[in-house]
Design a protein around this motif. Structure first.
Motif, PDB file in Angstrom:
ATOM      1  N   VAL A 683       0.940  -1.024  -0.064  1.00  0.00           N
ATOM      2  CA  VAL A 683      -0.001   0.007   0.053  1.00  0.00           C
ATOM      3  C   VAL A 683       0.946   1.092   0.095  1.00  0.00           C
ATOM      4  O   VAL A 683       1.690   1.382   0.793  1.00  0.00           O
ATOM      5  N   VAL A 684       0.885   1.921  -0.976  1.00  0.00           N
ATOM      6  CA  VAL A 684       1.604   3.160  -0.984  1.00  0.00           C
ATOM      7  C   VAL A 684       1.142   4.291  -0.339  1.00  0.00           C
ATOM      8  O   VAL A 684      -0.040   4.802  -0.386  1.00  0.00           O
ATOM      9  N   ALA A 685       1.734   4.719   0.670  1.00  0.00           N
ATOM     10  CA  ALA A 685       1.354   5.415   1.744  1.00  0.00           C
ATOM     11  C   ALA A 685       2.563   6.611   2.199  1.00  0.00           C
ATOM     12  O   ALA A 685       3.634   6.456   2.259  1.00  0.00           O
ATOM     13  N   TYR A 686       1.865   7.938   2.447  1.00  0.00           N
ATOM     14  CA  TYR A 686       2.949   8.661   2.629  1.00  0.00           C
ATOM     15  C   TYR A 686       2.288   9.847   3.628  1.00  0.00           C
ATOM     16  O   TYR A 686       1.064   9.770   3.948  1.00  0.00           O
ATOM     17  N   PRO A 687       3.397  10.179   4.926  1.00  0.00           N
ATOM     18  CA  PRO A 687       2.669  10.984   5.775  1.00  0.00           C
ATOM     19  C   PRO A 687       2.698  12.607   5.458  1.00  0.00           C
ATOM     20  O   PRO A 687       3.277  13.006   4.773  1.00  0.00           O
ATOM     21  N   TYR A 688       1.809  13.358   6.133  1.00  0.00           N
ATOM     22  CA  TYR A 688       1.893  14.646   6.021  1.00  0.00           C
ATOM     23  C   TYR A 688       1.655  15.323   4.739  1.00  0.00           C
ATOM     24  O   TYR A 688       1.862  16.373   4.157  1.00  0.00           O
ATOM     25  N   THR A 689       1.204  14.434   3.851  1.00  0.00           N
ATOM     26  CA  THR A 689       0.917  14.902   2.453  1.00  0.00           C
ATOM     27  C   THR A 689      -0.300  14.378   1.681  1.00  0.00           C
ATOM     28  O   THR A 689      -0.628  13.235   1.872  1.00  0.00           O
ATOM     29  N   THR A 690      -1.305  15.218   0.876  1.00  0.00           N
ATOM     30  CA  THR A 690      -2.362  14.349   0.082  1.00  0.00           C
ATOM     31  C   THR A 690      -1.963  14.232  -1.336  1.00  0.00           C
ATOM     32  O   THR A 690      -2.522  13.610  -2.116  1.00  0.00           O
ATOM     33  N   GLU A 691      -1.091  15.184  -1.648  1.00  0.00           N
ATOM     34  CA  GLU A 691      -0.665  15.245  -3.273  1.00  0.00           C
ATOM     35  C   GLU A 691       0.249  14.164  -3.650  1.00  0.00           C
ATOM     36  O   GLU A 691       0.004  13.373  -4.727  1.00  0.00           O
ATOM     37  N   LYS A 692       1.192  13.612  -2.942  1.00  0.00           N
ATOM     38  CA  LYS A 692       2.160  12.681  -3.312  1.00  0.00           C
ATOM     39  C   LYS A 692       1.454  11.289  -3.602  1.00  0.00           C
ATOM     40  O   LYS A 692       1.772  10.735  -4.603  1.00  0.00           O
ATOM     41  N   PRO A 693       0.791  10.719  -2.729  1.00  0.00           N
ATOM     42  CA  PRO A 693       0.019   9.391  -2.811  1.00  0.00           C
ATOM     43  C   PRO A 693      -0.762   9.368  -4.309  1.00  0.00           C
ATOM     44  O   PRO A 693      -0.697   8.356  -5.093  1.00  0.00           O
ATOM     45  N   VAL A 694      -1.618  10.488  -4.435  1.00  0.00           N
ATOM     46  CA  VAL A 694      -2.204  10.407  -5.682  1.00  0.00           C
ATOM     47  C   VAL A 694      -1.508  10.729  -6.881  1.00  0.00           C
ATOM     48  O   VAL A 694      -1.672  10.354  -7.913  1.00  0.00           O
ATOM     49  N   ALA A 695      -0.529  11.651  -6.723  1.00  0.00           N
ATOM     50  CA  ALA A 695       0.545  11.718  -7.942  1.00  0.00           C
ATOM     51  C   ALA A 695       1.134  10.312  -8.387  1.00  0.00           C
ATOM     52  O   ALA A 695       1.277  10.037  -9.592  1.00  0.00           O
ATOM     53  N   VAL A 696       1.490   9.428  -7.282  1.00  0.00           N
ATOM     54  CA  VAL A 696       2.020   8.131  -7.714  1.00  0.00           C
ATOM     55  C   VAL A 696       0.838   7.316  -8.309  1.00  0.00           C
ATOM     56  O   VAL A 696       1.082   6.767  -9.295  1.00  0.00           O
ATOM     57  N   LEU A 697      -0.352   7.334  -7.787  1.00  0.00           N
ATOM     58  CA  LEU A 697      -1.613   6.719  -8.779  1.00  0.00           C
ATOM     59  C   LEU A 697      -1.696   7.269  -9.950  1.00  0.00           C
ATOM     60  O   LEU A 697      -1.807   6.437 -10.894  1.00  0.00           O
TER      61      LEU A 697
END
Length: 711
Positions: A683-697
């Protein structure tokens, strides 16, 4: 399509014999006619009487334009008059145009005045052109035309010759594509005719390399067809191709021995700490390379417990790779010995070649290598890592976390940033390769190899330029259907500074062409270094999506809004939730929560609510991807959320249901550990950001579309 190539050749030969770089309007008309490019009726008048007669035969209204091989921009010279409706107006305009041209440039040769049919009002003005790009060769361009092309710079490029499908994609590739479909009651343009025009222009420049630029601007596109009102063609000497090309079999043969060597020689090996030759030897030995390691040094008998040889020719048996750790001035002689020994690869760590102005020295080693059939990696590099072979042929810190990601860089500094990122994130790599000056081996060689390498699932490349853009595109197109290729192209803001003789040429800045051609090749372009590394790390983790429907499940309304924005920014589609699915979600969330999309379960919910909604999102076949927004609470602590999410995702994957799941975790520092836990479990997960996981998707979706997995 049939073309009159002989007619074009006659025009070009005449112009080149006269030493001209620009064609006149009548010459342009002969070429467009030969390639079936629709233009208005016209003729050349050398006197005012001839102009009047031509206008009367063509039919009013007409346009008059100065014809001079020395005046490219006719409007600037006062050499254009439009909307002439009578013989008197034509006669007066003829005199005025000629006088203006002579005043603009007294030395300009005036061949006459072009009398052209006036195109009726209506239709959309577009530009169709072509340029000769230093990296990719002939490229065709399309965008909004007239004055808008200079104001909006809304233009897109493809390699020439372009197919009909590629031409149609150009119509949808500009920001103002909706205009072509008809807006505010306007008619849609004839897309087939416009695409056909693009194909013909692209074929023209591909067939005749000496045509350096084509500019059809404006082209009037209507519901019934297209008409190019103004034609500008520039000619010159076709750029010579000096780079040697290797077949796919030759590339794979040499790359196999480079990346999977059985024997390595270190030219310039040393026992003295602090020297590059010592660092390379220690990394090879300490890294556990199982093959033979042969130090080469004329002043030593033994280096780090290994027998040393005076020259590489003294080394017994076959050698797959020679790693050079000697000053640049000694490289040519040593490379000659490598060639005589029959070693297929030389890894040139030393600097002091073209990057410092020593172009002749670099040309010399390239010539030596070609003479003996040696492929060169470098010079001016940190070396390379082939982790599955336990090979660390570099003077930098070792790295041994094996995995599916191949990373390359043109810069040594960026290479070390790649190494640090990989170590910090525990990214498993199949290889890390420095390219440096790229005197020989470059990105298309590496792409060809990594595309076939079963250990590599994703390739990420930092580059400042491409020596052979078409070879890179060819390698990328062969690789992308099987695995993602991510590129960070440096220097994007320095483009477009060169002078150009046409609108198309002025707009074809290096980065604008790179952007479109890389997209055409199916490459994912990363906006920055961190994005490139994160894409490379994350893309192998995510399964390929089976459709476009993305659903957000979040414990915080604010995160849901930001995640929704990120979905749109990355070209993804928020699913419109049908009534039955909406009702199903509502059964698990409190009355003050919100279904729809995002599904807001609110922040105070226990782990069971997260689990139930995630299960529903994975179970419903209409949902293709999940974006999770977590908000740190004591009710559902970060590791509790991470463990339940990973468990549910693994359970569904074991049942054959594999959907991309990414997560944004907002909270105290505990969310960092939770993200690492999730990442390790798919599960691709990142703290403190809403942009980065969606950019990867979004990057995963772009690859899936390029690979033909999604329409």
């Amino acid at each position: 399509m049939t073309y009159d190539n002989d007619a074009v050749r006659a025009v070009l030969d005449t112009a080149r014999a006269e030493g001209r770089t620009a064609l006149t309007a009548p010459e342009g008309k002969r070429i467009t006619d030969a390639y079936g490019i629709p233009t208005p009726a016209e003729g050349l008048a050398e006197t005012a009487d001839e102009a009047v007669a031509l206008a009367d035969r063509i039919g009013f209204p007409v346009v008059l334009k100065i014809v001079s091989p020395d005046i490219l921009h006719k409007t600037d010279a006062g050499g254009v008059r439009v909307g002439l409706t009578s013989c008197a107006e034509v006669r007066s305009a003829f005199t005025t145009i000629v006088d203006n041209a002579r005043g603009y440039d007294a030395k300009a040769r005036i061949l006459g005045v072009q009398v052209q049919q006036m195109i009726p009002d209506g239709g959309q003005e577009v530009i169709v052109g072509a340029v000769t790009d230093p990296t990719f060769g002939k490229v065709v361009a399309f965008g909004l035309g007239g004055v808008l092309v200079e104001v909006l710079k809304d233009i897109t490029f493809r390699l020439a010759p372009a197919t009909e499908g590629e031409a149609l994609s150009m119509l949808d590739g500009i920001r103002a594509a909706e205009v072509l479909r008809g807006v505010r009651g306007g008619e849609a343009v004839d897309r087939a005719a416009l695409a056909d025009l693009i194909v013909r222009v692209s074929r023209l420049v591909a067939d005749f390399p000496e045509i350096t630029e084509v500019d059809l601007n404006p082209v009037f596109a209507t519901a019934s067809g297209v008409l190019a009102a103004d034609v500008r063609l520039l000619i010159g000497d076709p750029a010579p191709r000096t780079r040697r090309r290797y077949s796919r079999e030759e590339i794979l043969g040499s790359m196999r021995r480079l990346m999977q060597p059985r024997s390595v020689a270190v030219v310039g090996a040393s026992s003295e700490q602090g020297k590059i030759g010592n660092s390379v030897m220690r990394n090879l030995i300490d890294g556990g390379f199982p093959g033979e390691i042969h130090p080469v040094n004329p002043k030593a008998d033994d280096i780090l417990g290994r027998k040393a040889y005076k020259t590489v020719t003294d080394v017994p048996g076959e050698v797959d790779v020679a790693v050079f750790a000697i000053p640049a001035k000694f490289v040519p002689a040593a490379l000659e010995e490598v060639g005589r020994k029959g070693i297929p690869n030389a890894v040139l760590i030393p600097s002091g070649f073209a990057e410092t102005g020593e172009h002749e020295l670099q040309d010399r080693i390239v010539a030596i290598a070609e003479e003996h059939g040696v492929r060169l990696l470098g010079p001016n590099i940190y070396g390379y890592y082939s982790t599955w072979q336990d090979l660390c042929a570099t003077f930098c810190t070792p790295y041994d976390v094996k995995g599916p990601v191949a990373l390359t860089s043109q810069s040594g500094g960026i290479g070390m940033a790649i190494l640090g990122f990989a170590r910090t994130t525990r990214t498993g790599v199949s290889a890390i390769v420095g390219l440096g000056n790229k005197s020989d081996l470059d990105e298309d060689d590496l792409l060809t190899w990594f595309g076939e390498d079963d250990r590599t699932q994703c390739i990420a490349m930092h580059l400042e330029d491409l020596k052979d853009g078409r070879a890179f595109v060819e390698a990328a197109r062969a690789t992308v259907p099987r695995k993602p290729v991510v590129v960070l192209k440096a220097g994007r803001t320095a483009a477009g500074a060169r002078a150009a003789g046409s609108h198309t040429g002025a707009l074809a800045g290096d980065d604008a062409v790179y952007d479109d051609i890389l997209r055409q090749a199916g490459v994912i372009r990363a906006p920055g270094l961190n994005e490139m590394l994160e894409y490379a790390r994350a893309l192998p983790v995510l399964p390929a999506p089976q459709g476009d429907n993305v659903v957000i499940i979040t414990g915080a309304g604010g995160s849901g809004v930001l995640l929704s924005d990120a979905i749109v920014d990355n070209g993804l589609s928020l699913m419109e939730i049908p009534e039955d699915l909406d009702a199903a979600f509502r059964r698990f969330i409190p009355p003050f929560g919100a279904a729809g999309n995002p599904v807001d379960i609110t922040g105070g919910e226990p782990p069971s609510t997260y689990e139930a909604t995630i299960r529903l999102g994975l179970a419903d076949p209409r949902i293709h991807s999940l974006v999770l927004g977590y908000w740190h609470t004591i009710v559902t602590p970060p590791m509790v959320f991470a463990e339940l999410t990973a468990r549910v995702v693994e359970e569904f994957r074991a049942r054959g249901i594999a959907k991309p799941v990414v997560a944004s975790l907002a909270g105290d520092t505990e969310v960092e550990e939770a993200c690492a836990y999730l990442f390790e479990r798919g599960v691709v997960a990142y703290p403190y950001t809403t942009e980065k996981p969606v950019a990867v998707l979004g990057a995963k979706y772009r690859w899936a579309r390029s690979a033909g997995l999604l329409t």
